[in-house]
Design an enzyme around this catalytic site. Structure first.
Site: not given
Length: 199
Positions: A111-112, A30, A48, A46
């Site tokens: 999270c996503c 990340e 997010c 990603e």
């Protein structure tokens, strides 16, 4: 802090972002790789990160009133963000690869899913920005209506368009009263030669 934010944003957009508006260069990292390292098969991209880029870019667009921010915002929303979920809304793509060999979605990462759920209802607030009663910015184009606080009243905007499939956009703006103010229309970077007319 603003100067640092602008420098980091510029570096990200010019050297670390895919054509879809996705970023994150290595699977399960990340973070960023060296400048211009944009592999197709291992791209992290990603969902997010797309949400974060949209939030960050919108704040800069509202602060600076510069269309280059909303050009990126549009690219991220319509490509890097929307690719993070299936059309039926039942599958989530944590990674949005530039080339995919498997149709599998990744569940089990909270999270996503939560970022998608909080981003989608915030999108109507991305279309316009106003400053007191002297300026209105049109950041994004899509058919719809908006009522914007304007001094002690409400400025109403009706937008008619089939954008992006058809570039014609018609805005009907009804301010709460007479007065002079500025309407700022974003001309997308890809729309060279675009024109505007009144009435």
């Amino acid at each position: 802090l603003l100067a640092a934010q602008e420098q980091i944003w510029k570096n990200t957009v010019e050297r670390k972002i895919y054509v879809t508006g996705g970023f994150g260069h290595n699977l399960y990292n990340e973070g960023f790789a060296p400048d211009h390292y944009l592999p197709n098969d291992g791209a992290y991209n990603e969902t997010c990160a797309a949400c974060a880029m949209a939030f960050w870019t919108l704040r800069l667009a509202n602060l600076k009133g510069d269309g280059r921010y909303t050009d990126v915002l549009e690219r991220v929303l319509y490509n890097g963000f929307l690719s993070g979920r299936s059309l039926d809304g039942r599958r989530l793509y944590y990674n949005n690869f530039m080339s995919r060999r498997s149709p599998k979605a990744r569940f089990g990462i909270a999270c996503c899913a939560s970022n998608i759920v909080r981003t989608i209802p915030s999108v109507p607030g991305y279309f316009y920005a106003a400053r007191a009663t002297d300026s209105l910015w049109v950041h994004l184009y899509a058919a719809g209506e908006a009522n914007i606080s304007w001094g002690g009243g409400t400025l109403r905007v009706v937008q008619q368009t089939e954008y992006p499939w058809n570039g014609a956009v018609r805005l009907t703006i009804t301010p709460p009263g007479a007065g002079e103010w500025t309407l700022n229309l974003r001309v997308p970077e890809w729309a060279a030669g675009a024109t505007a007319s009144v009435n």
